[in-house]
Write an enzyme that holds these catalytic residues in place. Structure first.
Site, PDB file in Angstrom:
ATOM      1  N   HIS A  55      -9.582  -5.766   4.530  1.00  0.00           N
ATOM      2  CA  HIS A  55     -10.498  -4.895   5.272  1.00  0.00           C
ATOM      3  C   HIS A  55     -11.418  -4.188   4.288  1.00  0.00           C
ATOM      4  CE1 HIS A  55      -8.020  -4.347   9.236  1.00  0.00           C
ATOM      5  NE2 HIS A  55      -8.078  -5.612   8.839  1.00  0.00           N
ATOM      6  N   GLU A  57     -12.195  -1.090   3.872  1.00  0.00           N
ATOM      7  CA  GLU A  57     -11.640   0.107   3.243  1.00  0.00           C
ATOM      8  C   GLU A  57     -10.701  -0.250   2.097  1.00  0.00           C
ATOM      9  OE1 GLU A  57     -11.712  -0.674   6.533  1.00  0.00           O
ATOM     10  OE2 GLU A  57     -11.333   1.106   7.753  1.00  0.00           O
ATOM     11  N   CYS A  85      -8.160   1.556  10.818  1.00  0.00           N
ATOM     12  CA  CYS A  85      -6.976   1.102  11.538  1.00  0.00           C
ATOM     13  C   CYS A  85      -5.739   1.710  10.869  1.00  0.00           C
ATOM     14  CB  CYS A  85      -6.900  -0.426  11.512  1.00  0.00           C
ATOM     15  SG  CYS A  85      -6.522  -1.119   9.882  1.00  0.00           S
ATOM     16  N   CYS A  88      -5.332   0.711   7.111  1.00  0.00           N
ATOM     17  CA  CYS A  88      -6.306   1.377   6.253  1.00  0.00           C
ATOM     18  C   CYS A  88      -6.023   2.864   6.136  1.00  0.00           C
ATOM     19  CB  CYS A  88      -7.724   1.105   6.750  1.00  0.00           C
ATOM     20  SG  CYS A  88      -8.180  -0.639   6.556  1.00  0.00           S
TER      21      CYS A  88
END
Length: 157
Positions: A55, A57, A85, A88
């Site tokens: 992801h 992040e 999410c 993260c």
């Protein structure tokens, strides 16, 4: 809390989101800032890397840690185009990020107010400040157009 500084850095996160879009990934971008300097950048790459953890992040946090030679990103701010999410958020808390600024809420997987709000849990050993809404319309539009194009393509096949 929206300032010109914050909008500038969120626009930099959008540059990263557009890189994901070019790779046909969900267009989410993130940057890590320390002392008004970008020290980490990331965009979603889960599909291309075959990695569920790739992801925006996570990638930005990893790059920032490598740059300062420390996994603790104390006094750093994270700017991301979509609400984090669960995975993260865990990385954000472990990295000791000071502030998280996110553009659009995520009503499917967001845990900073979207689906649920884990940021209010005071039992975590680290807490950071969360700010939402900087360029939220732009982020929501980018994501909506991406998923509309995906659905249209699927319906043509």
């Amino acid at each position: 809390m929206i300032t010109d500084r914050n909008e500038f850095f969120m626009r930099e996160a959008f540059v990263q989101a557009k890189k994901a879009l070019k790779l046909d990934e969900i267009p989410v971008g993130a940057i890590v800032v320390l002392d008004d300097t970008i020290i980490g950048k990331g965009f979603n790459q889960s599909i291309n890397k075959s990695d569920a953890t790739a992801h925006a992040e996570i990638i930005a946090i990893q790059e920032a840690g490598e740059k300062i030679k420390n996994y603790r990103l104390v006094n750093c701010d994270l700017f991301v185009t979509l609400e984090p999410c669960l995975m993260c958020l865990g990385a954000i808390l472990h990295a000791r990020i000071r502030n998280v600024y996110y553009a659009a809420s995520d009503l499917k997987t967001g845990v900073c107010g979207g689906v649920t709000d884990l940021t209010i849990n005071k039992s975590f050993n680290h807490h950071c400040n969360f700010h939402k809404g900087i360029l939220s319309r732009e982020s929501a539009d980018l994501l909506q157009k991406f998923f509309q194009a995906k659905r249209a393509k699927k319906n043509r096949t």
